[in-house]
Design an enzyme around this catalytic site. Structure first.
Site, PDB file in Angstrom:
ATOM      1  N   GLY A 123       0.834  -1.198   0.000  1.00  0.00           N
ATOM      2  CA  GLY A 123       0.000   0.000   0.000  1.00  0.00           C
ATOM      3  C   GLY A 123       0.864   1.240   0.000  1.00  0.00           C
ATOM      4  O   GLY A 123       1.851   1.305   0.735  1.00  0.00           O
ATOM      5  N   GLU A 214      29.094  -7.843  22.213  1.00  0.00           N
ATOM      6  CA  GLU A 214      28.227  -6.704  22.534  1.00  0.00           C
ATOM      7  C   GLU A 214      29.078  -5.441  22.614  1.00  0.00           C
ATOM      8  O   GLU A 214      30.101  -5.423  23.292  1.00  0.00           O
ATOM      9  CB  GLU A 214      27.514  -6.987  23.870  1.00  0.00           C
ATOM     10  CG  GLU A 214      26.816  -5.805  24.510  1.00  0.00           C
ATOM     11  CD  GLU A 214      25.713  -5.201  23.640  1.00  0.00           C
ATOM     12  OE1 GLU A 214      24.798  -5.934  23.217  1.00  0.00           O
ATOM     13  OE2 GLU A 214      25.772  -3.985  23.370  1.00  0.00           O
ATOM     14  N   ARG A 283      16.436  -2.529  15.379  1.00  0.00           N
ATOM     15  CA  ARG A 283      15.537  -2.537  14.231  1.00  0.00           C
ATOM     16  C   ARG A 283      15.236  -1.110  13.792  1.00  0.00           C
ATOM     17  O   ARG A 283      15.273  -0.174  14.592  1.00  0.00           O
ATOM     18  CB  ARG A 283      14.252  -3.310  14.569  1.00  0.00           C
ATOM     19  CG  ARG A 283      14.578  -4.774  14.899  1.00  0.00           C
ATOM     20  CD  ARG A 283      13.350  -5.610  15.107  1.00  0.00           C
ATOM     21  NE  ARG A 283      12.439  -5.654  13.985  1.00  0.00           N
ATOM     22  CZ  ARG A 283      12.550  -6.476  12.942  1.00  0.00           C
ATOM     23  NH1 ARG A 283      13.558  -7.327  12.856  1.00  0.00           N
ATOM     24  NH2 ARG A 283      11.647  -6.457  11.986  1.00  0.00           N
ATOM     25  N   ASP A 323       5.838  -0.555  15.703  1.00  0.00           N
ATOM     26  CA  ASP A 323       7.291  -0.368  15.553  1.00  0.00           C
ATOM     27  C   ASP A 323       7.655   0.845  14.701  1.00  0.00           C
ATOM     28  O   ASP A 323       8.784   1.326  14.768  1.00  0.00           O
ATOM     29  CB  ASP A 323       7.913  -1.609  14.882  1.00  0.00           C
ATOM     30  CG  ASP A 323       8.133  -2.758  15.853  1.00  0.00           C
ATOM     31  OD1 ASP A 323       7.608  -2.702  16.985  1.00  0.00           O
ATOM     32  OD2 ASP A 323       8.820  -3.729  15.471  1.00  0.00           O
ATOM     33  N   ALA A 331       5.302  -6.377  20.360  1.00  0.00           N
ATOM     34  CA  ALA A 331       4.046  -6.683  19.687  1.00  0.00           C
ATOM     35  C   ALA A 331       2.842  -6.202  20.493  1.00  0.00           C
ATOM     36  O   ALA A 331       1.889  -5.640  19.943  1.00  0.00           O
ATOM     37  CB  ALA A 331       3.946  -8.186  19.449  1.00  0.00           C
ATOM     38  N   HIS A 455      -1.262 -22.634  46.367  1.00  0.00           N
ATOM     39  CA  HIS A 455      -0.092 -23.381  46.860  1.00  0.00           C
ATOM     40  C   HIS A 455      -0.137 -24.811  46.317  1.00  0.00           C
ATOM     41  O   HIS A 455      -1.196 -25.430  46.343  1.00  0.00           O
ATOM     42  CB  HIS A 455      -0.091 -23.426  48.382  1.00  0.00           C
ATOM     43  CG  HIS A 455       1.030 -24.266  48.913  1.00  0.00           C
ATOM     44  ND1 HIS A 455       2.323 -23.811  48.966  1.00  0.00           N
ATOM     45  CD2 HIS A 455       1.047 -25.544  49.366  1.00  0.00           C
ATOM     46  CE1 HIS A 455       3.091 -24.775  49.449  1.00  0.00           C
ATOM     47  NE2 HIS A 455       2.351 -25.844  49.693  1.00  0.00           N
TER      48      HIS A 455
HETATM   49  C1  LIG Z   1      13.153 -12.476  16.392  1.00  0.00           C
HETATM   50  C2  LIG Z   1      12.146 -11.541  17.013  1.00  0.00           C
HETATM   51  C3  LIG Z   1      11.480 -11.928  18.150  1.00  0.00           C
HETATM   52  C4  LIG Z   1      10.543 -11.091  18.723  1.00  0.00           C
HETATM   53  N1  LIG Z   1       9.911 -11.513  19.849  1.00  0.00           N
HETATM   54  C5  LIG Z   1       9.006 -10.709  20.435  1.00  0.00           C
HETATM   55  C6  LIG Z   1       8.298 -11.149  21.576  1.00  0.00           C
HETATM   56  O1  LIG Z   1       8.500 -12.265  22.061  1.00  0.00           O
HETATM   57  N2  LIG Z   1       7.392 -10.311  22.122  1.00  0.00           N
HETATM   58  C7  LIG Z   1       7.150  -9.065  21.601  1.00  0.00           C
HETATM   59  O2  LIG Z   1       6.316  -8.339  22.143  1.00  0.00           O
HETATM   60  N3  LIG Z   1       7.799  -8.622  20.513  1.00  0.00           N
HETATM   61  C8  LIG Z   1       8.715  -9.417  19.916  1.00  0.00           C
HETATM   62  N4  LIG Z   1       9.341  -8.987  18.781  1.00  0.00           N
HETATM   63  C9  LIG Z   1       9.007  -7.647  18.247  1.00  0.00           C
HETATM   64  C10 LIG Z   1       7.697  -7.693  17.462  1.00  0.00           C
HETATM   65  O3  LIG Z   1       7.824  -8.638  16.422  1.00  0.00           O
HETATM   66  C11 LIG Z   1       7.356  -6.332  16.890  1.00  0.00           C
HETATM   67  O4  LIG Z   1       7.372  -5.377  17.926  1.00  0.00           O
HETATM   68  C12 LIG Z   1       5.984  -6.336  16.239  1.00  0.00           C
HETATM   69  O5  LIG Z   1       5.927  -7.258  15.195  1.00  0.00           O
HETATM   70  C13 LIG Z   1       5.624  -4.951  15.707  1.00  0.00           C
HETATM   71  O6  LIG Z   1       4.365  -4.997  15.143  1.00  0.00           O
HETATM   72  P1  LIG Z   1       3.940  -3.983  13.980  1.00  0.00           P
HETATM   73  O7  LIG Z   1       2.524  -4.309  13.669  1.00  0.00           O
HETATM   74  O8  LIG Z   1       4.272  -2.604  14.353  1.00  0.00           O
HETATM   75  O9  LIG Z   1       4.879  -4.333  12.741  1.00  0.00           O
HETATM   76  P2  LIG Z   1       5.222  -5.683  11.975  1.00  0.00           P
HETATM   77  O10 LIG Z   1       4.925  -6.871  12.775  1.00  0.00           O
HETATM   78  O11 LIG Z   1       6.607  -5.500  11.470  1.00  0.00           O
HETATM   79  O12 LIG Z   1       4.209  -5.707  10.761  1.00  0.00           O
HETATM   80  C14 LIG Z   1       4.263  -4.791   9.725  1.00  0.00           C
HETATM   81  C15 LIG Z   1       3.583  -5.392   8.517  1.00  0.00           C
HETATM   82  O13 LIG Z   1       3.374  -4.372   7.558  1.00  0.00           O
HETATM   83  C16 LIG Z   1       3.722  -4.873   6.262  1.00  0.00           C
HETATM   84  N5  LIG Z   1       4.039  -3.702   5.425  1.00  0.00           N
HETATM   85  C17 LIG Z   1       5.060  -2.824   5.561  1.00  0.00           C
HETATM   86  N6  LIG Z   1       4.968  -1.837   4.649  1.00  0.00           N
HETATM   87  C18 LIG Z   1       3.866  -2.102   3.911  1.00  0.00           C
HETATM   88  C19 LIG Z   1       3.221  -1.458   2.842  1.00  0.00           C
HETATM   89  N7  LIG Z   1       3.672  -0.304   2.365  1.00  0.00           N
HETATM   90  N8  LIG Z   1       2.102  -2.038   2.327  1.00  0.00           N
HETATM   91  C20 LIG Z   1       1.600  -3.204   2.821  1.00  0.00           C
HETATM   92  N9  LIG Z   1       2.177  -3.848   3.844  1.00  0.00           N
HETATM   93  C21 LIG Z   1       3.285  -3.299   4.395  1.00  0.00           C
HETATM   94  C22 LIG Z   1       4.884  -5.795   6.535  1.00  0.00           C
HETATM   95  O14 LIG Z   1       5.046  -6.698   5.474  1.00  0.00           O
HETATM   96  C23 LIG Z   1       4.395  -6.473   7.823  1.00  0.00           C
HETATM   97  O15 LIG Z   1       3.585  -7.576   7.522  1.00  0.00           O
HETATM   98  C24 LIG Z   1      10.273  -9.814  18.159  1.00  0.00           C
HETATM   99  C25 LIG Z   1      10.922  -9.426  16.995  1.00  0.00           C
HETATM  100  C26 LIG Z   1      11.847 -10.268  16.430  1.00  0.00           C
HETATM  101  C27 LIG Z   1      12.522  -9.824  15.171  1.00  0.00           C
END
Ligand SMILES: Cc1cc2nc3c(=O)[nH]c(=O)nc-3n(C[C@H](O)[C@H](O)[C@H](O)COP(=O)(O)OP(=O)(O)OC[C@H]3O[C@@H](n4cnc5c(N)ncnc54)[C@H](O)[C@@H]3O)c2cc1C
Length: 476
Positions: A123, A214, A283, A323, A331, A455
């Protein structure tokens, strides 16, 4: 190109976006959600980083590798003997992929159930005119979506190390780290944050020799110092090699693997040779291809979409969550913002309390916390009382055979209000929920101490830590 009209369009179908879309539809808005993530067959895979290459697959691999670790090292204590325990990495990865697919399918089902129209593709803003926004979808089919309200939830991407681009073969982001096909003999991890420690733990449990480099001089700087110290001790005991205060130099790949030149904390030149290298150094907010410039959407100097406390951008009726905006990249933070924004569009009072967002690191021992750390309270000049209780003195922990770690309470010295709770130990990820509820309701440590806890349960350590704030113990 066909044109379709909606009240709300959500760009991005990760936890921020898909939850916002479902809540908006539940509030009566005609809602569309656009997401471009593709599964390996090119089909839609909503759920974003979290579902596809983040929270869910990492927890699936952590679980599998923990079973392997238990079978190898802990079954015998329970009188269970096995033959040689082997690991089929391909099967483990396939199980992880099946878990991911169940989640993708679950989101598509929820879209249908809540009457959210899903568009698979990228989008991007095409225009802003007459009080509405035009958003072009580039996917299998080209569509033009016209809507009054836009919620951007485009997430983030892994940050690359300068001069060491991800090839997902030798130099891996979180994506490649979740798809390693065989246990590497030697694995390097740059960055000892949540992702680096979780991924390092998976492959260490499966037999890799893991070295974590680190750049910062302190380990887990955002974590309560006492917890970070215990975590460092436990991870080192497990065989994770962690070097702090390093300066990364040249990273070279060859047929044999990867070599990382670096200076250690004393400034001495070192070299790490590994089969695979995971780079987990943070990130970057993702606005690639969004067309922010077309409509004049303002980004900050980190490339994140600029928003106020309510997730409003500089453009009328354009919101951004998760994010791609300020705040912790978690998440559940993205989900909370998504719900709140949908409710604000409906004229309600969306609510996100940034002071009660829990953090979890799903290593063994697990680490979880909410609120302020002891070092933050000191820096803020807050008078506080601390109470701590070890799992070693907890009957359930002994029965489980996992007595590592403790629960720590920090409460206001005068009012006894809970200011922070820090847990390292078994099931910390689940135990922290009680502390989150308590803090959300502005509970005192005494409130927790007076509540009946089952408990034997690990949660009795939470109660004991609350009691310890007033220097009492009952030893449940
Ligand atoms: C290895 C790993 C482990 C993690 N573990 C945890 C955990 O245990 N607990 C936790 O809370 N968080 C965890 N996180 C962080 C978590 O994944 C993110 O904070 C979360 O996914 C953010 O959600 P979001 O909806 O903002 O973005 P995202 O999940 O990144 O989703 C964004 C979506 O938008 C889509 N998109 C982007 N631009 C466009 C566009 N122009 N048009 C259409 N689609 C588009 C992307 O393809 C994607 O599907 C982890 C992250 C990683 C990398």
């Amino acid at each position: 190109m066909s044109t379709k009209n909606f009240d709300v369009v959500v760009i991005g179908g990760g936890p921020g976006g898909y939850i916002a879309a479902i809540r908006a539809a539940q509030l009566g808005f005609n809602t569309a959600c656009i997401d471009e993530w593709k599964n390996d067959k090119g089909g839609p895979a909503p759920g974003g980083t979290c579902t596809n290459v983040g929270c869910i697959p990492s927890k699936a691999l952590l679980q599998s590798s923990e079973h392997f670790d238990h079978a190898n090292h802990h079954f015998a204590e329970h009188g269970i003997s096995t033959g040689k325990v082997t690991m089929d990495v391909a099967k483990m990865v396939a199980r992880k992929d099946a878990v991911v697919k169940q989640n993708n399918d679950g989101i598509l089902y929820l879209f249908k159930k809540n009457k959210v129209s899903f568009f698979h593709g990228r989008g991007s803003f095409a225009a802003a005119k007459d009080g509405v926004y035009e958003v072009k979808v580039a996917g299998a089919a080209e569509e033009l979506i016209v809507a009054k309200h836009v919620i951007i939830a485009t997430g983030s991407n892994a940050r690359q190390l300068p001069g060491a681009a991800f090839d997902e073969e030798n130099i891996l982001s979180n994506d490649g780290a979740l798809r390693i096909g065989a246990v590497p003999k030697k694995l390097g991890v740059i960055g000892s944050g949540v992702i680096g420690l979780e991924m390092g733990s998976v492959w260490r449990r499966l037999g890799a020799e893991v070295t974590v480099l680190e750049g910062l001089p302190t380990f887990l700087g955002a974590v309560d110092e006492g917890v970070a110290k215990e975590a460092f001790k436990q991870f080192t005991k497990q065989g994770l090699k962690i070097e702090l205060g390093v300066k990364i130099g040249e990273v070279k790949t060859s047929k044999k693997g990867v070599t990382v030149a670096y200076a250690n904390a004393k400034g001495e030149a070192q070299e790490l040779a590994v089969d695979k290298l995971i780079v987990s150094i943070g990130r970057v907010p993702n606005t690639i291809g969004l067309g922010a410039e077309v409509v004049g959407l303002k980004l900050d100097d980190r490339g994140a979409i600029e928003v106020d406390g309510d997730c409003k951008t500089n453009l009328p009726n354009v919101w951004a969550v998760g994010d791609v905006v300020r705040g912790p990249m978690l998440a559940h933070k993205a989900e909370e913002e998504g719900v709140a924004v949908a409710e604000r569009i409906a004229g309600q009072h969306g609510h996100v309390n940034f002071n009660t967002i829990p953090w979890v690191i799903y290593t063994s021992p697990e680490i979880a916390w909410v609120g302020r750390t002891e070092q933050q309270l000191k820096a803020d000049g807050v008078a506080y009382k601390a109470g701590q209780f070890p799992f070693l003195a907890n009957g359930r922990a002994r029965a489980l055979g996992d007595t590592t770690g403790f629960v720590k309470f920090l409460a206001d010295a005068k009012t006894d209000e809970i200011l922070g709770v820090h847990i390292i130990g078994p099931m910390a990820s689940e135990l922290i929920a009680e502390a989150v509820v308590a803090m959300e309701f502005k509970a005192s440590a005494e409130d927790i101490a007076r509540i009946c806890h089952a408990h034997p349960s690990l949660s009795e350590s939470t109660k004991e830590a609350a009691l310890a704030v007033d220097k009492r113990t009952l030893n449940f």
